[in-house]
Motif scaffolding. Structure first.
Motif, PDB file in Angstrom:
ATOM      1  N   LYS A 287      78.274   6.364  20.593  1.00  0.00           N
ATOM      2  CA  LYS A 287      79.375   7.479  21.257  1.00  0.00           C
ATOM      3  C   LYS A 287      78.999   8.879  20.385  1.00  0.00           C
ATOM      4  O   LYS A 287      78.754   9.703  21.292  1.00  0.00           O
ATOM      5  N   LEU A 288      79.116   9.192  19.370  1.00  0.00           N
ATOM      6  CA  LEU A 288      79.362  10.204  18.720  1.00  0.00           C
ATOM      7  C   LEU A 288      77.222  11.033  19.052  1.00  0.00           C
ATOM      8  O   LEU A 288      77.490  12.317  18.961  1.00  0.00           O
ATOM      9  N   ARG A 289      76.568   9.993  18.384  1.00  0.00           N
ATOM     10  CA  ARG A 289      75.333   9.870  18.600  1.00  0.00           C
ATOM     11  C   ARG A 289      74.866  10.908  19.974  1.00  0.00           C
ATOM     12  O   ARG A 289      74.286  11.502  19.713  1.00  0.00           O
ATOM     13  N   GLN A 290      75.538  10.256  21.031  1.00  0.00           N
ATOM     14  CA  GLN A 290      74.777  10.314  22.370  1.00  0.00           C
ATOM     15  C   GLN A 290      75.517  12.456  22.242  1.00  0.00           C
ATOM     16  O   GLN A 290      75.203  12.832  23.033  1.00  0.00           O
ATOM     17  N   ALA A 291      76.792  11.812  21.923  1.00  0.00           N
ATOM     18  CA  ALA A 291      77.710  12.939  22.222  1.00  0.00           C
ATOM     19  C   ALA A 291      77.030  14.230  21.749  1.00  0.00           C
ATOM     20  O   ALA A 291      77.205  16.038  22.631  1.00  0.00           O
ATOM     21  N   VAL A 292      76.809  14.076  20.609  1.00  0.00           N
ATOM     22  CA  VAL A 292      76.266  15.962  19.925  1.00  0.00           C
ATOM     23  C   VAL A 292      75.082  15.536  19.252  1.00  0.00           C
ATOM     24  O   VAL A 292      74.308  16.408  18.403  1.00  0.00           O
ATOM     25  N   ASP A 293      74.232  14.840  20.386  1.00  0.00           N
ATOM     26  CA  ASP A 293      72.518  14.902  19.921  1.00  0.00           C
ATOM     27  C   ASP A 293      72.409  14.475  18.074  1.00  0.00           C
ATOM     28  O   ASP A 293      71.513  14.870  17.635  1.00  0.00           O
TER      29      ASP A 293
ATOM     30  N   ASP B 105      62.623  18.407  28.902  1.00  0.00           N
ATOM     31  CA  ASP B 105      61.474  17.570  29.460  1.00  0.00           C
ATOM     32  C   ASP B 105      61.838  15.989  29.978  1.00  0.00           C
ATOM     33  O   ASP B 105      61.032  16.101  31.553  1.00  0.00           O
ATOM     34  N   ILE B 106      62.164  15.077  29.936  1.00  0.00           N
ATOM     35  CA  ILE B 106      62.319  13.431  30.866  1.00  0.00           C
ATOM     36  C   ILE B 106      63.825  13.747  30.853  1.00  0.00           C
ATOM     37  O   ILE B 106      65.136  13.715  31.850  1.00  0.00           O
ATOM     38  N   ARG B 107      64.849  14.107  29.608  1.00  0.00           N
ATOM     39  CA  ARG B 107      66.482  13.656  29.926  1.00  0.00           C
ATOM     40  C   ARG B 107      66.716  14.240  28.439  1.00  0.00           C
ATOM     41  O   ARG B 107      66.499  13.130  27.592  1.00  0.00           O
ATOM     42  N   ASP B 108      68.585  15.276  28.507  1.00  0.00           N
ATOM     43  CA  ASP B 108      68.751  14.812  27.023  1.00  0.00           C
ATOM     44  C   ASP B 108      68.784  13.386  26.295  1.00  0.00           C
ATOM     45  O   ASP B 108      69.730  12.419  27.080  1.00  0.00           O
ATOM     46  N   ASP B 109      68.736  13.283  25.364  1.00  0.00           N
ATOM     47  CA  ASP B 109      68.960  12.123  24.309  1.00  0.00           C
ATOM     48  C   ASP B 109      67.593  11.275  24.516  1.00  0.00           C
ATOM     49  O   ASP B 109      67.520   9.938  23.894  1.00  0.00           O
ATOM     50  N   TRP B 110      66.407  11.387  25.208  1.00  0.00           N
ATOM     51  CA  TRP B 110      65.677  10.806  25.582  1.00  0.00           C
ATOM     52  C   TRP B 110      65.065   9.898  23.779  1.00  0.00           C
ATOM     53  O   TRP B 110      64.850  10.109  23.318  1.00  0.00           O
ATOM     54  N   ASN B 111      65.260   8.118  24.575  1.00  0.00           N
ATOM     55  CA  ASN B 111      64.915   8.038  23.603  1.00  0.00           C
ATOM     56  C   ASN B 111      66.364   8.439  21.709  1.00  0.00           C
ATOM     57  O   ASN B 111      65.156   7.537  21.159  1.00  0.00           O
ATOM     58  N   ALA B 112      67.176   8.206  22.104  1.00  0.00           N
ATOM     59  CA  ALA B 112      67.725   8.151  21.469  1.00  0.00           C
ATOM     60  C   ALA B 112      68.026   6.787  20.607  1.00  0.00           C
ATOM     61  O   ALA B 112      68.226   6.961  18.885  1.00  0.00           O
ATOM     62  N   SER B 113      68.689   5.939  20.766  1.00  0.00           N
ATOM     63  CA  SER B 113      68.496   4.843  20.506  1.00  0.00           C
ATOM     64  C   SER B 113      68.322   3.472  21.948  1.00  0.00           C
ATOM     65  O   SER B 113      68.081   4.043  22.786  1.00  0.00           O
ATOM     66  N   LEU B 114      67.743   2.069  21.091  1.00  0.00           N
ATOM     67  CA  LEU B 114      68.692   1.323  22.634  1.00  0.00           C
ATOM     68  C   LEU B 114      68.849   1.691  23.092  1.00  0.00           C
ATOM     69  O   LEU B 114      69.106   0.943  24.011  1.00  0.00           O
TER      70      LEU B 114
END
Length: 573
Positions: free
Chosen positions: A397-403, A223-232
C-alpha cells in the motif's frame, strides 16, 4: 497556401549524417511529400483507428547540411504557413566529428499557455526554449544565449498524462462518453490518446520547434497510468477493472505511432514487425494497421520480451543509450526486475567503453538521493515478505501510495547496472570514458549527483524534471527532507533492518535540488561535460512570451588525482 489537411506535425525525428525522418498526421489518406532544395521524398499514409499518419524518409542528404524544407499533402503546400511568425523549418544533418549537444527533460502537462495555465502549472520550459531559439536564429546552426542549437532533444517520459487530464481533454471526453463511468476523466481508448497528443504538440511555438529540432522519446508511467508496472499486485488490480485492457492496448499502440516509430533509424525501422506491414502492403491504397497494432500492443504488454522499446545511438565519440524502465519489467516476485532478462542482456551489450562519454537515459533516476534510495530498497524488501505477510500488505500500500518503484525498489536490477557502470568507468569494458552519466526525469525536482570514487571515470546522475508540472510547495519540502539530511542515515538503518545489503557504492549531491520547471542541456566540450538548466519567466504579465532564464550550470571536468583530492573546480557560476 496552407491547408487543414495537416493535422499534426511535421515532427523531425531520427536524423543522422545523410538522412532524416519526418513524421506527420493528416486529415485523410494521402501522399505526403517533403521538399528540401532540389530534392524531394514521398510516402503514403497508413491508418490507425480512423487516423492517418506518414513517416517520410529523406535520404541522400549532405553531412552537416542545414536545408529549409516544405511539406505537401497530395500536391498541396501544407507546411510552413507563409504567414508564420517563426523561421522556416530545416533539416539539419549531423556534422562528422562534431561534439554532441542535446536538450532533455520529462513531465510536461498539456494545459493552455495563458495566465491561468501558467498559474496552475508554471511556464512551459519547452515553449520558452522554442521562443528563445526562434528569436535567436532561423536555422539550427545559429545560437541563442551564446549556445548553439542542439543536435537532439530527448523526452524522458510523461509527454502526455493519460491519468490526470486537463479541462480541455475532459471536454473532449464528455462529448464522447459518460465521464462518470470508468475510467472517468482518464483516457479510455485510441481516439482519446490521439486527441491528447494533439493538445500536447499543437501549440505554434512548440510545433515549430519539433518541426526543426530532432527528437528522441521514451515513455514513463503517466503516458499510461501512475505507477505503471510498480508490482505484480498493481498489475493484477488494473487487469481486474473493466477498462484497463482497452487502455493499455491504446496506450502502447498510440505510443508506437506518435513516439517510438521516429526513434528508429531507417535500418532499424526496416526490421520492425509493424513497419514491415506498411512497406509490404500491396497496391496504392492506404494500409490500415488498427487490428495488427492492437494485437502487437496486447502482446507487448503481456510478454515484454516480445518487443524492445529501448534504443541506442552513437554521436561521434559519445554513446546515448535510452532505456525502457517501465514496460520491460519482470513483476514475478521470484524474479522481480526493473529490466527483464532479455532487456538486461541487451543493455549489457551496449554498456561499453571506447567513447568519450557514455550517456544512459532512463526516465527513472538511477541514483535517487540516497535517503530515498534506502527507503525504496527497504519498502521492496518488506513488500516482498521480509517482515511477514501483514507488513507486506502495508508495504505494498505504501509503495503504490507514494511511488516507491524506482531503481532502488528493484535492488537486483540496480546492482546489475551499477556493476556495468563501474566496469565501464574502470576501463574493464574498453577504454574508460570521461563520464558514465545517467540522464533522468520523473521525480519533479532536478539535481546532479556523483558516485564517490577514488579513481576511474566519473559516474554521474543528472536529473531534469519537470518541463511543466511543478510539485506543490508542501511536497517540495517533504521531498527535500526525505532526500537529504537525516533521511540518509535513518533510511540506511531501516534498510538494514529488512536485511537489505548496503549499496555497491556511495553517491552524494553535487548540485540541487531545484524545483522549477526546467529544460536541461548538455554539451561535450574541451573542458568536460557542460550541463545547464533553463526555465521560462514571464515579465510584465506577458504570459504568451516568456523569456528563458538560466537556473543552474556546471562543468564536470575529466577526473584527475589532484581534482579528486581537492574536490574542487566542479561548478561554474
Amino acid at each position: 497556401m496552407t491547408t487543414s489537411s495537416l493535422v499534426l506535425g511535421p515532427i523531425m525525428r531520427h536524423v543522422d549524417e545523410t538522412s532524416a525522418s519526418i513524421w506527420v498526421e493528416t486529415r485523410d489518406a494521402a501522399r505526403v511529400t517533403v521538399r528540401a532544395g532540389r530534392q524531394s521524398w514521398e510516402a503514403r499514409t497508413f491508418a490507425v483507428h480512423g487516423h492517418h499518419y506518414a513517416l517520410v524518409e529523406a535520404e541522400g542528404l549532405e553531412p552537416g547540411a542545414v536545408v529549409p524544407y516544405t511539406v505537401e499533402i497530395d500536391g498541396n503546400h501544407s507546411w510552413p504557413d507563409p504567414d508564420s511568425e517563426f523561421p522556416p523549418p530545416v533539416i539539419a544533418t549531423l556534422k562528422p566529428g562534431a561534439q554532441l549537444r542535446l536538450a532533455y527533460g520529462s513531465c510536461r502537462t498539456s494545459v493552455p499557455h495563458d495566465a491561468s495555465g501558467n498559474r496552475t502549472h508554471g511556464v512551459d520550459s519547452l515553449r520558452a526554449y522554442a521562443l528563445a531559439l526562434a528569436a535567436g536564429s532561423g536555422t539550427a546552426s545559429g545560437t541563442t544565449n551564446g549556445t548553439t542549437w542542439p543536435e537532439l532533444v530527448v523526452f524522458l517520459g510523461d509527454q502526455v498524462y493519460a491519468d490526470s487530464t486537463s479541462e480541455e481533454m475532459q471536454e473532449f471526453i464528455r462529448a464522447r462518453r459518460d465521464i462518470k463511468e470508468p475510467p472517468g476523466e482518464e483516457l479510455k481508448d485510441y481516439e482519446e490518446y490521439a486527441h491528447l497528443y494533439h493538445l500536447a504538440w499543437s501549440d505554434p511555438a512548440n510545433r515549430w520547434l519539433l518541426s526543426t529540432l530532432p527528437s528522441a522519446m521514451i515513455f514513463d508511467d503517466h503516458d499510461i497510468r501512475d505507477d505503471w508496472n510498480a508490482s505484480l499486485s498493481w498489475k493484477k488490480k488494473m487487469e481486474a477493472t473493466s477498462w484497463w485492457h482497452e487502455r493499455i492496448v491504446a496506450g502502447l499502440s498510440s505510443y508506437w505511432v506518435y513516439q517510438h516509430l521516429g526513434n528508429l533509424s531507417p535500418q532499424e525501422r526496416a526490421e520492425d514487425v509493424i513497419w514491415q506491414q506498411i512497406v509490404l502492403h500491396p497496391g496504392g491504397d492506404e494500409p490500415d494497421l488498427s487490428a495488427e497494432l492492437d494485437r502487437f500492443a496486447e502482446l507487448a504488454d503481456q510478454d515484454p520480451a516480445s518487443y524492445r522499446w529501448s534504443f541506442c545511438r552513437d554521436f561521434g565519440d559519445t554513446r546515448l543509450i535510452v532505456v525502457d524502465s517501465r514496460a520491460a519489467r519482470n513483476l514475478d516476485p521470484e524474479r522481480r526486475a526493473l529490466l527483464d532478462g532479455a532487456e538486461m542482456t541487451w543493455l549489457d551489450g551496449q554498456m561499453r567503453g571506447g567513447f568519450r562519454h557514455l550517456l544512459v537515459a532512463t526516465s527513472l533516476p538511477f541514483l535517487l538521493p540516497m535517503g530515498l534510495h534506502h527507503v525504496e530498497s527497504w519498502n521492496e524488501a518488506i513488500s516482498e515478505g521480509a517482515w511477514g505477510k501483514l507488513a507486506a500488505r502495508a508495504g505494498e500500500k505504501l509503495r503504490q501510495a507514494v511511488d516507491l518503484e524506482h531503481w532502488g525498489a528493484f535492488q537486483q536490477s540496480f546492482r546489475d547496472v551499477a556493476a556495468m557502470a563501474t566496469e565501464v568507468a574502470d576501463g574493464k569494458r574498453g577504454p574508460a570514458p570521461e563520464t558514465v552519466t545517467f540522464l533522468s526525469g520523473d521525480v519533479h525536482f532536478s539535481y546532479v549527483a556523483e558516485v564517490e570514487r577514488s579513481s576511474g571515470s566519473r559516474i554521474l546522475q543528472a536529473v531534469c524534471s519537470p518541463i511543466r508540472n511543478p510539485l506543490p510547495r508542501l511536497m517540495r519540502s517533504f521531498g527535500a527532507v526525505m532526500s537529504y539530511g537525516l533521511a540518509v542515515p535513518i533510511g540506511a538503518l531501516v534498510a538494514r533492518s529488512a536485511r537489505v545489503p548496503d549499496p555497491p557504492f556511495r553517491w552524494s549531491r553535487v548540485r540541487g535540488p531545484w524545483f522549477s520547471n526546467n529544460l536541461a542541456s548538455l554539451e561535450v566540450s574541451d573542458d568536460g561535460l557542460h550541463l545547464w538548466w533553463e526555465t521560462g519567466v514571464v515579465d510584465g504579465g506577458d504570459d504568451l512570451n516568456p523569456r528563458l532564464e538560466n537556473v543552474a550550470s556546471l562543468t564536470m571536468a575529466p577526473r584527475t588525482p589532484q581534482e579528486h583530492a581537492a574536490r574542487s573546480g566542479r561548478t561554474s557560476p
